[in-house]
Design a protein around this motif. Structure first.
Motif, mmCIF file in Angstrom:
data_model
loop_
_atom_site.group_PDB
_atom_site.id
_atom_site.type_symbol
_atom_site.label_atom_id
_atom_site.label_comp_id
_atom_site.label_asym_id
_atom_site.label_seq_id
_atom_site.Cartn_x
_atom_site.Cartn_y
_atom_site.Cartn_z
ATOM 1 N N LEU A 14 72.272 68.641 52.625
ATOM 2 C CA LEU A 14 71.480 67.783 53.575
ATOM 3 C C LEU A 14 71.642 66.417 53.049
ATOM 4 O O LEU A 14 72.050 66.104 51.963
ATOM 5 N N THR A 15 71.737 65.364 54.304
ATOM 6 C CA THR A 15 71.947 64.204 53.965
ATOM 7 C C THR A 15 70.612 63.371 53.448
ATOM 8 O O THR A 15 69.568 64.359 53.431
ATOM 9 N N GLY A 16 70.836 62.272 52.929
ATOM 10 C CA GLY A 16 69.634 61.524 52.307
ATOM 11 C C GLY A 16 68.383 61.532 53.344
ATOM 12 O O GLY A 16 67.346 61.584 53.053
ATOM 13 N N LYS A 17 68.714 61.069 54.714
ATOM 14 C CA LYS A 17 67.464 61.239 55.617
ATOM 15 C C LYS A 17 67.223 62.388 55.820
ATOM 16 O O LYS A 17 65.785 62.406 56.138
ATOM 17 N N VAL A 22 62.538 66.172 55.530
ATOM 18 C CA VAL A 22 61.841 67.417 55.013
ATOM 19 C C VAL A 22 60.758 67.193 53.909
ATOM 20 O O VAL A 22 59.708 67.852 54.143
ATOM 21 N N GLN A 23 60.731 66.255 53.282
ATOM 22 C CA GLN A 23 59.760 65.986 52.196
ATOM 23 C C GLN A 23 58.788 65.449 52.983
ATOM 24 O O GLN A 23 57.482 65.804 52.750
ATOM 25 N N HIS A 24 58.749 64.742 54.040
ATOM 26 C CA HIS A 24 57.726 64.049 54.728
ATOM 27 C C HIS A 24 57.111 65.073 55.693
ATOM 28 O O HIS A 24 55.974 65.157 55.652
ATOM 29 N N LEU A 25 57.745 66.175 56.060
ATOM 30 C CA LEU A 25 57.353 67.251 56.809
ATOM 31 C C LEU A 25 56.294 68.003 55.837
ATOM 32 O O LEU A 25 55.319 68.605 56.112
ATOM 33 N N ALA A 26 57.080 68.180 54.760
ATOM 34 C CA ALA A 26 56.115 69.220 53.711
ATOM 35 C C ALA A 26 54.735 68.527 53.445
ATOM 36 O O ALA A 26 53.723 69.169 53.020
ATOM 37 N N THR A 27 54.714 67.115 53.645
ATOM 38 C CA THR A 27 53.352 66.474 53.180
ATOM 39 C C THR A 27 52.429 66.504 54.390
ATOM 40 O O THR A 27 51.124 66.634 54.225
#
Length: 84
Positions: A14-17, A22-27
């Motif tokens: 995965l790219t940094g973006k 993905v981290q944002h969606l997990a929250t």
């Protein structure tokens, strides 16, 4: 519709973006907060049919639903007497 098949170990990293997304969606939707109470749990999968719909060659007839899908429903109707 074209399909792409690949194994998990063949995917590019995965790219940094993408990682940030993905981290944002997990929250937003942590698994513990999902309300699944209105969905019945399926515990008996012996009659499940996997990968049974075959791609159809393009047709000159106007159709919204792929004929193989209609055929599967008709076949399932005959097997179950209309009780899905």
């Amino acid at each position: 519709m074209n399909s792409i098949r690949c194994h998990l170990d063949e995917l590019p990293p995965l790219t940094g973006k993408q990682q940030k997304d993905v981290q944002h969606l997990a929250t937003l939707l942590p698994g513990d907060n999902l309300d699944l109470s209105d969905i019945p749990e399926v515990t008996h999968w012996s009659s499940a049919i996997c990968s049974s719909i075959e791609p159809q060659a393009p047709s000159t007839e106007a159709s919204v639903i792929n004929p193989s899908i209609i055929a599967k429903f008709k076949d399932r109707d005959q097997q179950t007497g209309g009780n899905y």
